[in-house]
Design a protein around this motif. Sequence first.
Motif, PDB file in Angstrom:
ATOM      1  N   ASP B 118      62.486  20.399  46.865  1.00  0.00           N
ATOM      2  CA  ASP B 118      62.852  20.683  48.251  1.00  0.00           C
ATOM      3  C   ASP B 118      63.678  21.939  48.433  1.00  0.00           C
ATOM      4  N   CYS B 119      63.861  22.700  47.361  1.00  0.00           N
ATOM      5  CA  CYS B 119      64.660  23.911  47.534  1.00  0.00           C
ATOM      6  C   CYS B 119      63.778  25.138  47.348  1.00  0.00           C
ATOM      7  N   ALA B 120      64.357  26.298  47.634  1.00  0.00           N
ATOM      8  CA  ALA B 120      63.592  27.543  47.566  1.00  0.00           C
ATOM      9  C   ALA B 120      62.925  27.703  46.205  1.00  0.00           C
ATOM     10  N   GLY B 121      63.631  27.341  45.131  1.00  0.00           N
ATOM     11  CA  GLY B 121      63.056  27.444  43.791  1.00  0.00           C
ATOM     12  C   GLY B 121      61.802  26.611  43.632  1.00  0.00           C
ATOM     13  N   GLY B 122      61.757  25.479  44.324  1.00  0.00           N
ATOM     14  CA  GLY B 122      60.596  24.604  44.232  1.00  0.00           C
ATOM     15  C   GLY B 122      59.429  25.074  45.079  1.00  0.00           C
ATOM     16  N   LEU B 123      59.715  25.942  46.037  1.00  0.00           N
ATOM     17  CA  LEU B 123      58.652  26.437  46.924  1.00  0.00           C
ATOM     18  C   LEU B 123      58.033  27.725  46.407  1.00  0.00           C
ATOM     19  N   MET B 124      58.819  28.470  45.636  1.00  0.00           N
ATOM     20  CA  MET B 124      58.372  29.824  45.296  1.00  0.00           C
ATOM     21  C   MET B 124      57.255  29.842  44.259  1.00  0.00           C
ATOM     22  N   ALA B 125      56.513  30.939  44.268  1.00  0.00           N
ATOM     23  CA  ALA B 125      55.504  31.177  43.245  1.00  0.00           C
ATOM     24  C   ALA B 125      55.977  32.364  42.416  1.00  0.00           C
ATOM     25  N   LYS B 126      55.498  32.413  41.185  1.00  0.00           N
ATOM     26  CA  LYS B 126      55.865  33.558  40.333  1.00  0.00           C
ATOM     27  C   LYS B 126      54.974  34.770  40.623  1.00  0.00           C
ATOM     28  N   GLU B 127      53.832  34.539  41.244  1.00  0.00           N
ATOM     29  CA  GLU B 127      52.884  35.626  41.465  1.00  0.00           C
ATOM     30  C   GLU B 127      53.359  36.556  42.576  1.00  0.00           C
ATOM     31  N   MET B 128      53.588  37.799  42.251  1.00  0.00           N
ATOM     32  CA  MET B 128      53.958  38.803  43.249  1.00  0.00           C
ATOM     33  C   MET B 128      53.832  40.160  42.589  1.00  0.00           C
ATOM     34  N   ILE B 129      53.860  41.195  43.411  1.00  0.00           N
ATOM     35  CA  ILE B 129      53.774  42.531  42.839  1.00  0.00           C
ATOM     36  C   ILE B 129      55.178  43.130  42.841  1.00  0.00           C
ATOM     37  N   VAL B 130      55.632  43.522  41.684  1.00  0.00           N
ATOM     38  CA  VAL B 130      56.970  44.087  41.566  1.00  0.00           C
ATOM     39  C   VAL B 130      56.841  45.510  41.012  1.00  0.00           C
ATOM     40  N   ALA B 131      57.529  46.441  41.646  1.00  0.00           N
ATOM     41  CA  ALA B 131      57.495  47.810  41.165  1.00  0.00           C
ATOM     42  C   ALA B 131      58.901  48.254  40.780  1.00  0.00           C
ATOM     43  N   ASN B 132      59.007  49.021  39.712  1.00  0.00           N
ATOM     44  CA  ASN B 132      60.300  49.571  39.341  1.00  0.00           C
ATOM     45  C   ASN B 132      60.606  50.745  40.276  1.00  0.00           C
ATOM     46  N   ILE B 133      61.868  50.891  40.625  1.00  0.00           N
ATOM     47  CA  ILE B 133      62.273  51.910  41.594  1.00  0.00           C
ATOM     48  C   ILE B 133      61.940  53.318  41.102  1.00  0.00           C
ATOM     49  N   ASN B 134      61.806  53.489  39.781  1.00  0.00           N
ATOM     50  CA  ASN B 134      61.522  54.820  39.250  1.00  0.00           C
ATOM     51  C   ASN B 134      60.033  55.164  39.144  1.00  0.00           C
ATOM     52  N   TRP B 135      59.178  54.174  39.465  1.00  0.00           N
ATOM     53  CA  TRP B 135      57.754  54.447  39.406  1.00  0.00           C
ATOM     54  C   TRP B 135      57.311  55.356  40.554  1.00  0.00           C
ATOM     55  N   ASN B 136      56.094  55.880  40.440  1.00  0.00           N
ATOM     56  CA  ASN B 136      55.499  56.544  41.591  1.00  0.00           C
ATOM     57  C   ASN B 136      54.364  55.662  42.119  1.00  0.00           C
ATOM     58  N   VAL B 137      53.731  56.103  43.192  1.00  0.00           N
ATOM     59  CA  VAL B 137      52.707  55.286  43.843  1.00  0.00           C
ATOM     60  C   VAL B 137      51.570  54.958  42.882  1.00  0.00           C
ATOM     61  N   LYS B 138      51.203  55.942  42.052  1.00  0.00           N
ATOM     62  CA  LYS B 138      50.085  55.706  41.145  1.00  0.00           C
ATOM     63  C   LYS B 138      50.377  54.554  40.182  1.00  0.00           C
ATOM     64  N   GLU B 139      51.597  54.581  39.615  1.00  0.00           N
ATOM     65  CA  GLU B 139      51.962  53.502  38.692  1.00  0.00           C
ATOM     66  C   GLU B 139      51.960  52.141  39.404  1.00  0.00           C
ATOM     67  N   THR B 140      52.390  52.162  40.648  1.00  0.00           N
ATOM     68  CA  THR B 140      52.418  50.910  41.411  1.00  0.00           C
ATOM     69  C   THR B 140      51.005  50.390  41.633  1.00  0.00           C
ATOM     70  N   ILE B 141      50.092  51.304  41.967  1.00  0.00           N
ATOM     71  CA  ILE B 141      48.711  50.867  42.186  1.00  0.00           C
ATOM     72  C   ILE B 141      48.118  50.314  40.891  1.00  0.00           C
ATOM     73  N   GLU B 142      48.505  50.915  39.761  1.00  0.00           N
ATOM     74  CA  GLU B 142      48.041  50.360  38.491  1.00  0.00           C
ATOM     75  C   GLU B 142      48.555  48.939  38.282  1.00  0.00           C
ATOM     76  N   GLU B 143      49.803  48.718  38.652  1.00  0.00           N
ATOM     77  CA  GLU B 143      50.382  47.376  38.543  1.00  0.00           C
ATOM     78  C   GLU B 143      49.612  46.400  39.445  1.00  0.00           C
ATOM     79  N   ILE B 144      49.283  46.858  40.650  1.00  0.00           N
ATOM     80  CA  ILE B 144      48.498  46.007  41.549  1.00  0.00           C
ATOM     81  C   ILE B 144      47.168  45.661  40.885  1.00  0.00           C
ATOM     82  N   ARG B 145      46.561  46.663  40.273  1.00  0.00           N
ATOM     83  CA  ARG B 145      45.273  46.442  39.609  1.00  0.00           C
ATOM     84  C   ARG B 145      45.417  45.397  38.500  1.00  0.00           C
ATOM     85  N   ARG B 146      46.514  45.495  37.732  1.00  0.00           N
ATOM     86  CA  ARG B 146      46.758  44.531  36.663  1.00  0.00           C
ATOM     87  C   ARG B 146      46.918  43.109  37.214  1.00  0.00           C
ATOM     88  N   GLN B 147      47.590  43.014  38.355  1.00  0.00           N
ATOM     89  CA  GLN B 147      47.916  41.697  38.899  1.00  0.00           C
ATOM     90  C   GLN B 147      46.841  41.164  39.838  1.00  0.00           C
TER      91      GLN B 147
END
Lengths: 435, 435
Positions: B118-147
């Motif tokens: 019944d808490c936020a931890g129980g509702l959440m999923a691990k699946e999401m797209i996370v980008a490091n602040i130092n990446w650029n758009v291209k690296e982020t799109i690659e991460e999206i592709r991976r996920q």
Amino acid sequence: IAREDASFIRETMDGVNPADISQLLDEVDGERAKYVLDVLNNEIGAEVIEELEEDTRRDFLEEFEPHEIAEYLVEMESDDAVDIINDLPVKTREQVIASINDPETAAHVQELMRYDEDCAGGLMAKEMIVANINWNVKETIEEIRRQVENVERIYSVYVVDDNYKLKGRVSIKKIILSGDRVKIQSIYDEDIIHVETYMDEEEVADIMQKYDLDAVPVLNLQGKLVGRITIDDIIDVITDQAEEDRQLMSGISSDVEEDDTIWAISKARLPWLIIGMVGSTLGALTMGAFEQELDKYVTLVFFIPMLMATGGNVGIQSSTLIIQSLANRSNFEESLTKRLIKMLFTAVLTGLVLAVIAFIIVVVWKGADQMQFGFVVGTAIIGVTLLASIMGTITPLILDKLDVNPAIASGPFITTTNDILGIVVYLAIANLLLP
Amino acid sequence: IAREDASFIRETMDGVNPADISQLLDEVDGERAKYVLDVLNNEIGAEVIEELEEDTRRDFLEEFEPHEIAEYLVEMESDDAVDIINDLPVKTREQVIASINDPETAAHVQELMRYDEDCAGGLMAKEMIVANINWNVKETIEEIRRQVENVERIYSVYVVDDNYKLKGRVSIKKIILSGDRVKIQSIYDEDIIHVETYMDEEEVADIMQKYDLDAVPVLNLQGKLVGRITIDDIIDVITDQAEEDRQLMSGISSDVEEDDTIWAISKARLPWLIIGMVGSTLGALTMGAFEQELDKYVTLVFFIPMLMATGGNVGIQSSTLIIQSLANRSNFEESLTKRLIKMLFTAVLTGLVLAVIAFIIVVVWKGADQMQFGFVVGTAIIGVTLLASIMGTITPLILDKLDVNPAIASGPFITTTNDILGIVVYLAIANLLLP
């Protein structure tokens, strides 16, 4: 705020979420709230206005000139703009529409105002990304760029043919992952669920919940894509529906809140209270008809509240169970006869348990020599449980067929009917069983 | 299906939405349903299982071997997989977890199982797209592709620093519209609302509704990003809450549905019915104490149902209004004293109107020479309306303070209390006013 220090307000509000500003403004009077909004830029101002409580917003917009309201509306999504316009006095409404500068917004608003508020047409927004089936990814991204100001959240890109007939959708994920020259035709997904403009908002909510959709495209009668409904609007529908049910169940007849005027609250409460009183007068008349018996056995009187309470509670429980099934139509497949039989068995089982308890209560209180009252009360409890279950089950089904919200049947209506039923059954049985 | 014609099933089901298949399977028995699923591919099968009714699913999964269940779980989002595992018998649960082949899924499942449902931890999923602040758009799109396989809907990309602390978010729209080499640092949005793992699910629902969010990132106590909650889970929270309130209001004590067994339904219904009966026994004892008066004026008896009905209805109305305010805490700002005073004025106004009607009913029925009963009933109605309003207002407030769902106070509890209250007030006033 009191000191009207513009730069101070602008600084403090910077970075604060519009929803929080709205919550703050809900508490101050219209004039001051207007001052804060004037200081903020129109885009944030529009969001703040959207988030205000409906009542506050109505009072608040009275402070504005029509052309000022129009300026904020241009910044909103078309469905929110129309909701706000519909809430204005008729005269202001015309003036506001006339002063919308942006021709696209004006056209959208006028189109959406044609639809009834409670149907899909009234929920949908005109803002969405639409791609022609013959475009490639690059053209689609250009379209997204053109619409970027208008469409807050994209979800999917809808794919249409040259006649604006809906063909399918492409997820934004696929667009990112495809090369610029890939044709939409080769990546779009044909399986797409849509709704039609005339569908009831609750039907739309059911569909979106069932298929777990974030947004659903809306087609008109000719099959052309005319708008889309997003999940946030559906959450409002669900929440409003739950609130309406709760109010109907408690016999409050119009949509009031605790912070409405005393008069408004009383007016919403009185109808069912009066119906309850008139209903119990019928109960009183029944008792009048049995005056002789009551005079002879005063003890009978003592158990009238028990019969009334049991009848009322059983009726409410039965109707709630049925209403719940009606709400989840998907598991509403068991045949009517099967369900009625099951309901009867449950009623018999419940009635027996309650009758035994009632018998024990009577005997403990009145002593074993007055056991005949125990039999009367016990038998009456079984009878009342059965009748109240039947009433509680059938009433919502009939109301639903008549297109009345069946939640009303879980309220004072069923309690009042069952109160009377309880008295009649009880006194009739007493009349039969007692010498 | 009966003929077990595999290719026929595969053909018919092709292109049918999994939610529709689930609805179909809800109606057939476990063995046949399993046969259909075996024919379909695992990805669609997983979706079908997710969409099944909870009860059907439980029966249904009993037909499967642990390793078969594990194969479907791998295809699901982690939060849905955990919900299904939590629903299994303890022994099967361990076996299923042990047979999950995909190490990532196994790790996610084990992490999520630690949290309360019944808490936020129980509702959440691990699946999401996370980008490091130092990446650029291209690296982020690659991460999206991976996920891409794991994350069904992206909504936003969350931006974190090297320690996985949440810094902000980038909308997918911005990613599409930015060049490959643009740094995430320069386009991300710092204003981001998050929730924490231990937050109650209803609090999460309130926050997501207030700020109109499609998804919200979840941080652990150390401020690290550990998952995200999406709007579809919140809709379930809202719907369940509404259903729970409805059941509490109607005195059904555990979560039952019409298609549960007769015994389960009866067991859920009996507690409040018994409490109602015991409560009305107290009413009976009160009447016993006034036996002399009742014997002297049988007419008094006739109006007991009216007083009970009015008390019950007023109490339910008052508590519903308060509960509604408690649910929308944002407009719950008026001071307690101010609200109590308002409630009292409303009660007086309502009580006066009802008293006049009651007086007229009595006089019309019993004739002008028995006007004294009119005065007794009228005065009692005012008294009961006042007391029931106070009870109906204060009980939910106290329950809320005690962290009990206040909806319970709109149910049989308030009706029973007010029934007794009605009788006591009425007979006491009769005792005072009549010779």
